[in-house]
Design a protein around this motif. Structure first.
Motif: not given
Length: 279
Positions: A175-181
């Motif tokens: 959830r907290v990870l960016k889509d490109d993370g």
């Protein structure tokens, strides 16, 4: 400065008071910085944080600080820098999930800084004495004591999450990870601590590696790190105690492991870079 944090009480954005360094939200929930240097972000003041065994923490601290894991740290450094250099972003938010006493942060943060990368480092755990130890050791990160079931971070606010020798539980990291993370996951390989495992499992056979990853994540790269090290009986016992199979050892076996040095113990790690699956 915009913070990636959310209030654990009302889930509104958190701001920081520059004079006191305390956190607060617009709904007037305040979270003062602890005298020891970390922030308790708990939804309920009566919440009792987890506490790790003092004996286990001391043994783990001395083992890790002995330099036994130096080859592993070198690979983790390389993996983190590779991930950070692979994007065009100039600043990063890094979360070390279940940071324990901050050992890995203290090894990795200097390498990121020396590479000239601007990165805000966060360490989070639900164990109060672990975060206390991390702060006491001057771990170079903002240290947060919080419940892990609901991380006090905004959705898609983190560029890089490290999960080092700890399982990914639930969906909060995703959830907290960016889509490109990216997530850098460290987990034991098939032959990790093989000579200790053989004493716990007399009929031990080598099986294929199983990753058991959440469906929302896929492997971008996987680097195996293998090396051997001589260990004392006490170090072998600490490694057993830190392992997922340590609970299987009875008192007799524990005494045997403690009293016997291992001249060439196998270490086998998988450093796995994960990304979100494209919908």
């Amino acid at each position: 400065m915009t913070l990636p944090l959310l209030c654990p009480v009302c889930a509104t954005p958190i701001k920081q008071h520059q004079a006191s360094l305390g956190f607060y939200c617009d709904n007037k929930h305040h979270f003062d910085k602890h005298a020891q240097g970390y922030w308790p972000l708990l939804s309920n003041r009566k919440t009792k944080p987890q506490v790790l065994s003092r004996q286990q923490m001391r043994a783990r601290h001395f083992l890790l600080e002995s330099g036994l894991f130096a080859p592993l740290i070198n690979q983790l450094d390389a993996s983190l820098l590779s991930v950070l250099h692979s994007t065009e972003r100039h600043t990063f938010e890094h979360l070390d999930y279940q940071c324990a006493d901050g050992y890995y942060l203290r090894q990795l943060v200097p390498a990121v800084s020396e590479a000239g990368i601007v990165c805000e480092h966060w360490g989070i755990t639900d164990a109060e004495n672990a975060i206390f130890a991390a702060a006491k050791a001057q771990t170079p990160a903002k240290l947060i004591l919080a419940a892990m079931k609901k991380l006090p971070f905004a959705s898609q606010s983190i560029d890089l999450i490290t999960v080092l020798d700890s399982p990914i539980k639930g969906k909060e990291c995703i959830r907290v990870l960016k889509d490109d993370g990216r997530i850098v996951l460290l987990q034991p390989g098939v032959r990790h601590l093989w000579q200790i495992k053989q004493q716990v499992y007399p009929d031990l056979i080598e099986k294929p590696l199983q990753l058991n990853l959440p469906n929302e994540l896929e492997v971008e790269s996987l680097q195996q790190v293998t090396f051997t090290q001589p260990v004392t009986g006490e170090q072998a016992f600490t490694l057993l105690d830190m392992s997922v199979f340590g609970w299987r050892a009875n008192d007799e076996l524990i005494h045997q492991i403690k009293s016997t040095a291992i001249s060439s113990l196998e270490f086998d790690w998988q450093v796995i870079v994960l990304k979100k699956r494209q919908q």
